[in-house]
Enzyme design. Structure first.
Site, PDB file in Angstrom:
ATOM      1  N   LYS A  22       0.838  -1.205   0.000  1.00  0.00           N
ATOM      2  CA  LYS A  22       0.000   0.000   0.000  1.00  0.00           C
ATOM      3  C   LYS A  22       0.870   1.250   0.000  1.00  0.00           C
ATOM      4  O   LYS A  22       0.653   2.176  -0.775  1.00  0.00           O
ATOM      5  CB  LYS A  22      -0.886  -0.016   1.253  1.00  0.00           C
ATOM      6  CG  LYS A  22      -1.571   1.292   1.554  1.00  0.00           C
ATOM      7  CD  LYS A  22      -2.438   1.222   2.798  1.00  0.00           C
ATOM      8  CE  LYS A  22      -1.731   1.520   4.095  1.00  0.00           C
ATOM      9  NZ  LYS A  22      -1.412   2.923   4.378  1.00  0.00           N
ATOM     10  N   ASN A  23       1.875   1.266   0.881  1.00  0.00           N
ATOM     11  CA  ASN A  23       2.622   2.504   1.060  1.00  0.00           C
ATOM     12  C   ASN A  23       3.637   2.787  -0.050  1.00  0.00           C
ATOM     13  O   ASN A  23       4.334   3.795  -0.001  1.00  0.00           O
ATOM     14  CB  ASN A  23       3.264   2.549   2.453  1.00  0.00           C
ATOM     15  CG  ASN A  23       2.197   2.838   3.501  1.00  0.00           C
ATOM     16  OD1 ASN A  23       1.072   3.221   3.159  1.00  0.00           O
ATOM     17  ND2 ASN A  23       2.526   2.649   4.769  1.00  0.00           N
ATOM     18  N   CYS A 116      -6.892   8.337   8.713  1.00  0.00           N
ATOM     19  CA  CYS A 116      -7.175   7.797  10.041  1.00  0.00           C
ATOM     20  C   CYS A 116      -6.495   8.632  11.122  1.00  0.00           C
ATOM     21  O   CYS A 116      -5.470   9.261  10.900  1.00  0.00           O
ATOM     22  CB  CYS A 116      -6.813   6.322  10.135  1.00  0.00           C
ATOM     23  SG  CYS A 116      -5.108   5.970   9.819  1.00  0.00           S
ATOM     24  N   ARG A 123      -2.881  15.454  11.911  1.00  0.00           N
ATOM     25  CA  ARG A 123      -1.628  15.041  11.276  1.00  0.00           C
ATOM     26  C   ARG A 123      -1.058  16.209  10.462  1.00  0.00           C
ATOM     27  O   ARG A 123      -1.566  16.546   9.394  1.00  0.00           O
ATOM     28  CB  ARG A 123      -1.810  13.766  10.438  1.00  0.00           C
ATOM     29  CG  ARG A 123      -1.963  12.537  11.335  1.00  0.00           C
ATOM     30  CD  ARG A 123      -2.257  11.292  10.556  1.00  0.00           C
ATOM     31  NE  ARG A 123      -1.086  10.683   9.960  1.00  0.00           N
ATOM     32  CZ  ARG A 123      -1.142   9.564   9.237  1.00  0.00           C
ATOM     33  NH1 ARG A 123      -2.288   8.955   9.062  1.00  0.00           N
ATOM     34  NH2 ARG A 123      -0.065   9.054   8.698  1.00  0.00           N
ATOM     35  N   ASP A 306       3.836   0.661  12.108  1.00  0.00           N
ATOM     36  CA  ASP A 306       2.693  -0.029  11.493  1.00  0.00           C
ATOM     37  C   ASP A 306       2.583  -1.492  11.949  1.00  0.00           C
ATOM     38  O   ASP A 306       1.565  -2.143  11.696  1.00  0.00           O
ATOM     39  CB  ASP A 306       2.781   0.035   9.967  1.00  0.00           C
ATOM     40  CG  ASP A 306       2.670   1.457   9.453  1.00  0.00           C
ATOM     41  OD1 ASP A 306       2.190   2.325  10.209  1.00  0.00           O
ATOM     42  OD2 ASP A 306       3.077   1.709   8.305  1.00  0.00           O
ATOM     43  N   ARG A 399      -9.146  -0.716   3.628  1.00  0.00           N
ATOM     44  CA  ARG A 399      -8.284   0.343   3.102  1.00  0.00           C
ATOM     45  C   ARG A 399      -6.902  -0.184   2.752  1.00  0.00           C
ATOM     46  O   ARG A 399      -6.252   0.328   1.849  1.00  0.00           O
ATOM     47  CB  ARG A 399      -8.095   1.427   4.175  1.00  0.00           C
ATOM     48  CG  ARG A 399      -9.128   2.521   4.195  1.00  0.00           C
ATOM     49  CD  ARG A 399      -8.719   3.581   5.192  1.00  0.00           C
ATOM     50  NE  ARG A 399      -7.329   3.938   4.983  1.00  0.00           N
ATOM     51  CZ  ARG A 399      -6.432   4.138   5.951  1.00  0.00           C
ATOM     52  NH1 ARG A 399      -6.783   4.045   7.205  1.00  0.00           N
ATOM     53  NH2 ARG A 399      -5.193   4.444   5.654  1.00  0.00           N
TER      54      ARG A 399
HETATM   55  N1  EPU Z   1       5.112  14.872  10.795  1.00  0.00           N
HETATM   56  C1  EPU Z   1       5.221  16.196  11.088  1.00  0.00           C
HETATM   57  N2  EPU Z   1       5.046  17.092  10.066  1.00  0.00           N
HETATM   58  C2  EPU Z   1       4.807  16.712   8.791  1.00  0.00           C
HETATM   59  C3  EPU Z   1       4.723  15.337   8.495  1.00  0.00           C
HETATM   60  C4  EPU Z   1       4.882  14.448   9.545  1.00  0.00           C
HETATM   61  O1  EPU Z   1       5.417  16.576  12.219  1.00  0.00           O
HETATM   62  O2  EPU Z   1       4.683  17.580   7.928  1.00  0.00           O
HETATM   63  C5  EPU Z   1       5.278  13.895  11.891  1.00  0.00           C
HETATM   64  C6  EPU Z   1       4.037  13.034  12.101  1.00  0.00           C
HETATM   65  O3  EPU Z   1       3.067  13.669  12.911  1.00  0.00           O
HETATM   66  C7  EPU Z   1       4.629  11.804  12.766  1.00  0.00           C
HETATM   67  C8  EPU Z   1       6.032  11.717  12.148  1.00  0.00           C
HETATM   68  O4  EPU Z   1       6.260  12.970  11.520  1.00  0.00           O
HETATM   69  O5  EPU Z   1       4.765  12.019  14.145  1.00  0.00           O
HETATM   70  C9  EPU Z   1       6.200  10.642  11.141  1.00  0.00           C
HETATM   71  O6  EPU Z   1       5.149  10.695  10.238  1.00  0.00           O
HETATM   72  P1  EPU Z   1       5.428  10.436   8.705  1.00  0.00           P
HETATM   73  O7  EPU Z   1       5.257  11.731   7.994  1.00  0.00           O
HETATM   74  O8  EPU Z   1       6.654   9.643   8.482  1.00  0.00           O
HETATM   75  O9  EPU Z   1       4.238   9.551   8.382  1.00  0.00           O
HETATM   76  P2  EPU Z   1       3.626   9.515   6.993  1.00  0.00           P
HETATM   77  O10 EPU Z   1       4.677   9.778   5.993  1.00  0.00           O
HETATM   78  O11 EPU Z   1       2.399  10.368   6.988  1.00  0.00           O
HETATM   79  C10 EPU Z   1       3.999   6.990   6.419  1.00  0.00           C
HETATM   80  C11 EPU Z   1       3.059   5.852   6.198  1.00  0.00           C
HETATM   81  C12 EPU Z   1       2.433   5.470   7.528  1.00  0.00           C
HETATM   82  C13 EPU Z   1       3.540   5.079   8.490  1.00  0.00           C
HETATM   83  C14 EPU Z   1       4.540   6.221   8.625  1.00  0.00           C
HETATM   84  C15 EPU Z   1       5.727   5.891   9.484  1.00  0.00           C
HETATM   85  C16 EPU Z   1       2.297   6.264   3.981  1.00  0.00           C
HETATM   86  C17 EPU Z   1       1.172   6.605   3.083  1.00  0.00           C
HETATM   87  N3  EPU Z   1       2.039   6.253   5.264  1.00  0.00           N
HETATM   88  O12 EPU Z   1       3.168   8.030   6.931  1.00  0.00           O
HETATM   89  O13 EPU Z   1       1.595   4.377   7.286  1.00  0.00           O
HETATM   90  O14 EPU Z   1       2.991   4.790   9.740  1.00  0.00           O
HETATM   91  O15 EPU Z   1       5.020   6.621   7.334  1.00  0.00           O
HETATM   92  O16 EPU Z   1       6.385   4.783   8.980  1.00  0.00           O
HETATM   93  O17 EPU Z   1       3.388   5.944   3.527  1.00  0.00           O
HETATM   94  C18 EPU Z   1      -0.183   2.926   7.707  1.00  0.00           C
HETATM   95  O18 EPU Z   1       0.139   2.328   6.672  1.00  0.00           O
HETATM   96  O19 EPU Z   1      -1.017   2.473   8.528  1.00  0.00           O
HETATM   97  C19 EPU Z   1       0.437   4.217   7.990  1.00  0.00           C
HETATM   98  C20 EPU Z   1      -0.070   5.082   8.855  1.00  0.00           C
END
Ligand code: EPU
Length: 420
Positions: A22-23, A116, A123, A306, A399
């Site tokens: 997915k990711n 979510c 977020r 995850d 999802r």
């Molecule tokens: N964060 C910030 N500012 C930003 C972006 C992120 O402070 O602008 C913080 C977030 O609040 C969090 C941390 O950075 O505390 C890490 O978040 P990250 O941005 O890495 O998460 P993401 O990129 O939104 C992806 C995966 C997630 C997975 C995380 C961590 C995708 C689509 N999603 O999210 O997947 O948990 O990396 O590995 O790639 C899931 O599949 O269930 C899922 C949530």
């Protein structure tokens, strides 16, 4: 509303294949917008989140065709660079469309992405916005929409103050079509980022260092189309491995890359869960008992957030006590109360830390899936619990896991999907 009804206690056996990740799917589909030529994708998982991505592409004017399970995306005639409120609010990964639209068309308008509720507030996306500003774009927020403009993005040096997977991928895509050189520091190192860079480089991008904390990108004027096969989902792989161990079953997990969940397998070795692995297969052997082991979630190659919820379930079946320390998301341990309702012995120390004491017998319950990863964990809990477990809000599970009920039934699980 659909629900799953699970009768616990069935023995699992046989083999199960892992679907595309997915990711990565959620990044490669929007990455198609960087080029006016056709992208061919195979092994795209049939999950709700990828359907939303294709819907969004269609809204922008893309032509998407499916032949023999392969997706052909043609973005020659994009009509709009606006992500509507309706679709943007439906899934967090709508944010992945921003960088390619901005880089190729010089403008993009989008609402704060939905998705979510596992992190702080709604977020944040501050890292993305700071990154686009560093590339020379102007960012405004009006009437619920961000508007970002830059005739041509300009290469820059950018340091991520928080390690973020999607922000790293977004900057990598934006810098691909910027003028001059970009250096990104403190990047996330997930295998999906390396895979994205590999694909873009095949299409003419000049990206070095993806998969390490420093990525260097020499901007190019355009990239071509290309072919990509989605790599297997490492979180699904780990989830199935935990499911086999928690249910004391022997299970062959096929079409996966065990090396991408090395940390979980290292822990299995320590706690006495036996397995055999080669490049594409993982055999979890029947283990009657295993020990507890504490974890702390961390960016790759550390313990993935995850997999934290399925691992917490595993610890309810282990002997001893384990501290689970969730460092990435603020609300990702709240689900553990559902396990406690099923009989697990869990103490919450604070929003980021719980202690799980095991082994405990779980009892079937009526539950609502709070999010994707907690949702699959409830399914696994239902499989090993006594009696019947009902799970509502299974859209959250659909999802990210393709036809999960059908696939688990094929290895012996007793699960019914009902539409009530
Ligand atoms: N964060 C910030 N500012 C930003 C972006 C992120 O402070 O602008 C913080 C977030 O609040 C969090 C941390 O950075 O505390 C890490 O978040 P990250 O941005 O890495 O998460 P993401 O990129 O939104 C992806 C995966 C997630 C997975 C995380 C961590 C995708 C689509 N999603 O999210 O997947 O948990 O990396 O590995 O790639 C899931 O599949 O269930 C899922 C949530």
């Amino acid at each position: 509303m659909s629900k799953f009804i699970i009768k616990g206690g069935s023995k699992l056996s046989g083999e199960i294949s892992v679907k595309g990740t997915k990711n990565f799917a959620l990044k490669i589909v929007p990455a198609s917008l960087l080029s006016s030529e056709v992208m061919e994708i195979s092994n795209l998982p049939e999950i709700e989140d990828t359907s939303r991505s294709i819907e969004l592409l269609n809204e922008l004017g893309s032509s998407v065709q499916i032949k023999n399970s392969k997706y052909y995306i043609n973005n020659k005639d994009i009509k709009s660079t606006v992500i509507s409120r309706d679709i943007g609010k439906k899934f967090r990964a709508s944010i992945m469309f921003v960088a390619p639209l901005l880089a190729r068309f010089g403008e993009v308008k989008f609402p704060h992405p939905g998705g979510c509720v596992i992190g702080a507030g709604s977020r944040p996306i501050d890292l993305f916005l700071d990154g686009y500003r560093s590339l020379g774009a102007e960012v405004h927020y009006n009437d619920g929409f961000y508007e970002i403009k830059a005739k041509k993005l300009k290469g820059c040096e950018f340091f991520f103050t928080t390690v973020s997977v999607t922000a790293t991928e977004s900057m990598l895509m934006a810098a691909t079509l910027a003028s001059g050189k970009t250096v990104l520091k403190n990047c996330a190192m997930e295998p999906e980022i390396e895979e994205l860079a590999k694909y873009l480089n095949k299409c003419g991008a000049k990206i070095q260092g993806a998969g390490t904390p420093i990525i260097k990108i020499e901007g190019v004027n355009k990239i071509s189309g290309g072919k990509i096969k989605i790599l297997p989902d490492r979180i699904e792989t780990g989830t199935f491995a935990i499911m086999a161990a928690a249910s004391h079953s022997e299970l062959l997990i096929k079409d996966c890359r065990p090396q991408n969940i090395q940390i979980l397998l290292e822990i299995f070795k320590k706690i006495g869960i036996k397995y055999e692995a080669d490049e594409n297969n993982l055999l979890i052997k029947k283990t009657d008992s295993f020990l507890s082991y504490s974890i702390k979630t961390h960016e790759y190659p550390g313990f993935p957030t995850d997999l934290q919820s399925p691992y917490t379930l595993l610890m309810t079946q282990a002997t001893g006590s384990a501290l689970i320390h969730e460092t990435i998301y603020d609300r990702r341990l709240l689900f553990s109360d559902l396990l406690a309702q099923m009989g697990a012995n869990i103490i919450m120390c604070d929003p980021h830390r719980i202690v799980v004491f095991g082994p405990t017998k779980l009892q079937g319950k009526q539950l609502t899936s709070p999010d994707l990863r907690a949702g699959i964990t409830m399914m696994l809990a239902g499989l090993i619990a006594d009696g019947e477990t009902t799970i509502d809000n299974i859209y959250q599970i659909d999802r990210g896991y393709e036809k999960i009920d059908e696939r688990l039934r094929s290895i012996g699980a007793n699960i019914i999907r009902t539409e009530e």
